[in-house]
Scaffold this motif. Structure first.
Motif, PDB file in Angstrom:
ATOM      1  N   ILE A  36       0.827  -1.217  -0.023  1.00 24.02           N
ATOM      2  CA  ILE A  36       0.075  -0.061   0.166  1.00 24.02           C
ATOM      3  C   ILE A  36       0.798   1.345  -0.060  1.00 24.02           C
ATOM      4  O   ILE A  36       0.599   2.058  -0.737  1.00 24.02           O
ATOM      5  CB  ILE A  36      -1.028   0.025   1.321  1.00 24.02           C
ATOM      6  CG1 ILE A  36      -2.082  -1.280   1.144  1.00 24.02           C
ATOM      7  CG2 ILE A  36      -1.694   1.320   1.317  1.00 24.02           C
ATOM      8  CD1 ILE A  36      -2.856  -1.314   2.337  1.00 24.02           C
ATOM      9  N   GLY A  37       1.878   1.323   0.823  1.00 23.12           N
ATOM     10  CA  GLY A  37       2.679   2.553   0.984  1.00 23.12           C
ATOM     11  C   GLY A  37       3.392   2.734  -0.373  1.00 23.12           C
ATOM     12  O   GLY A  37       3.302   4.114  -0.906  1.00 23.12           O
ATOM     13  N   PRO A  38       4.233   1.852  -0.860  1.00 24.09           N
ATOM     14  CA  PRO A  38       4.822   2.045  -2.174  1.00 24.09           C
ATOM     15  C   PRO A  38       3.954   2.376  -3.299  1.00 24.09           C
ATOM     16  O   PRO A  38       4.024   3.388  -4.253  1.00 24.09           O
ATOM     17  CB  PRO A  38       5.524   0.703  -2.488  1.00 24.09           C
ATOM     18  CG  PRO A  38       5.891  -0.001  -1.149  1.00 24.09           C
ATOM     19  CD  PRO A  38       4.788   0.305  -0.355  1.00 24.09           C
ATOM     20  N   LEU A  39       2.646   1.835  -3.274  1.00 24.62           N
ATOM     21  CA  LEU A  39       1.676   2.460  -4.388  1.00 24.62           C
ATOM     22  C   LEU A  39       1.046   3.629  -4.200  1.00 24.62           C
ATOM     23  O   LEU A  39       0.847   4.442  -5.216  1.00 24.62           O
ATOM     24  CB  LEU A  39       0.644   1.277  -4.293  1.00 24.62           C
ATOM     25  CG  LEU A  39       0.906  -0.369  -5.117  1.00 24.62           C
ATOM     26  CD1 LEU A  39      -0.143  -1.287  -4.885  1.00 24.62           C
ATOM     27  CD2 LEU A  39       1.229  -0.114  -6.522  1.00 24.62           C
ATOM     28  N   LEU A  40       0.984   4.138  -3.224  1.00 29.33           N
ATOM     29  CA  LEU A  40       0.544   5.385  -2.661  1.00 29.33           C
ATOM     30  C   LEU A  40       1.736   6.355  -3.058  1.00 29.33           C
ATOM     31  O   LEU A  40       1.333   7.443  -3.790  1.00 29.33           O
ATOM     32  CB  LEU A  40       0.542   5.506  -1.361  1.00 29.33           C
ATOM     33  CG  LEU A  40      -0.220   7.013  -0.881  1.00 29.33           C
ATOM     34  CD1 LEU A  40      -1.604   7.163  -1.548  1.00 29.33           C
ATOM     35  CD2 LEU A  40      -0.349   7.000   0.868  1.00 29.33           C
TER      36      LEU A  40
END
Length: 278
Positions: A36-40
């Motif tokens: 989730i963090g990298p995609l954000l």
């Protein structure tokens, strides 16, 4: 009186709505939560590039980076440099793990070993490995040996610190039990010491894997002729920010995947433990 009031009390208790207990802790694991963090970050980067908030000369757009990565793969440069970098990182990581575990066992199982080893290693812990580069270059030159030793120095300290801590926090009752049943020194190490130190070792391994990639970034920019760092340094000379970003993204992906691999091993090896993250 007691017999007449008890049914009323029971009825009142039955009518009282059950209080739903609030779950303490972080809650249930989120599926693919690590992504989730990298995609954000990728979404913010894409929006910033598309709207012009991010100057293309400062930070290339994601689609430009993907296109550049495709070109580097097509001419074989990316695979060749990645293979060289991986060899350096894995060699330094392997040697650092062995050195860290051996020193932790000597220091953790012997008061004399701790007196001799722990102080110098704590001094090394306070000195960044990269600060030793001038000395390492003088001693070893600027070849592969210097690069591998620099990675080794960034790896063995966290392995030693956390493995040693795991050894020293083994419950003394297990030691007393081992003495009672008459375990030999070899059996004591195999049945008590190694399982007891495993949680600390795996935690140190997470730091060590990250340390290996961090050290690799620097050493590959010092008179290297191959590797991801060399590719990035060459791109800096020609102002090719897209290639630099490809290298950074690759380093980040390698670090993230390596950490995820160690965490997977950690969950499998320590499946018997019930923790807050379980």
């Amino acid at each position: 009186m007691t017999t007449t009031t008890l049914p009323g009390v029971r009825a009142a208790v039955r009518r009282t709505p059950a209080v739903r207990r609030r779950r303490l802790g972080p809650g249930k694991p989120i599926k693919f939560g690590a992504a989730i963090g990298p995609l954000l970050l990728l979404v913010i980067w894409s929006i910033g590039s598309a709207t012009g908030w991010i100057d293309q000369r400062v930070l290339s757009a994601p689609w430009t980076v993907v296109s550049t990565a495709g070109e580097l793969i097509a001419d074989g440069r990316l695979q060749s440099n990645l293979w060289t970098s991986s060899q350096r990182a894995l060699l330094g990581l392997g040697l650092g793990i062995v050195l860290g575990v051996v020193l932790a066992l000597i220091s953790g199982l012997s008061r004399l070993g701790e007196a001799v080893l722990d102080g110098p290693i704590q001094i090394k812990r306070a000195i960044p490995s990269l600060a030793l580069l001038p000395l390492l270059i003088l001693w070893l030159g600027i070849g592969e040996s210097m690069k591998v030793v620099t990675i080794l120095l960034g790896v063995f300290v966290p392995i030693y610190i956390h493995t040693h801590n795991g050894l020293r926090t083994i419950d003394s009752r297990y030691v007393e039990l081992a003495q009672t049943v008459g375990l030999s020194q070899r059996e004591f190490i195999r049945r008590v010491v190694l399982p007891g130190a495993l949680p600390g070792f795996l935690l140190g391994l997470r730091f060590a894997v990250t340390g290996a990639w961090l050290s690799l970034v620097v050493v590959e920019q010092i008179n290297a002729t191959s590797g991801i760092g060399y590719m990035m340094e060459l791109a800096r000379t020609y102002g090719q920010t897209d290639i630099i970003i490809v290298g950074l993204v690759l380093y980040g992906a390698l670090g993230l995947l390596s950490d995820a691999g160690v965490r997977l091993i950690q969950r499998r090896a320590l499946s018997w433990r019930r923790t807050l993250a379980s």
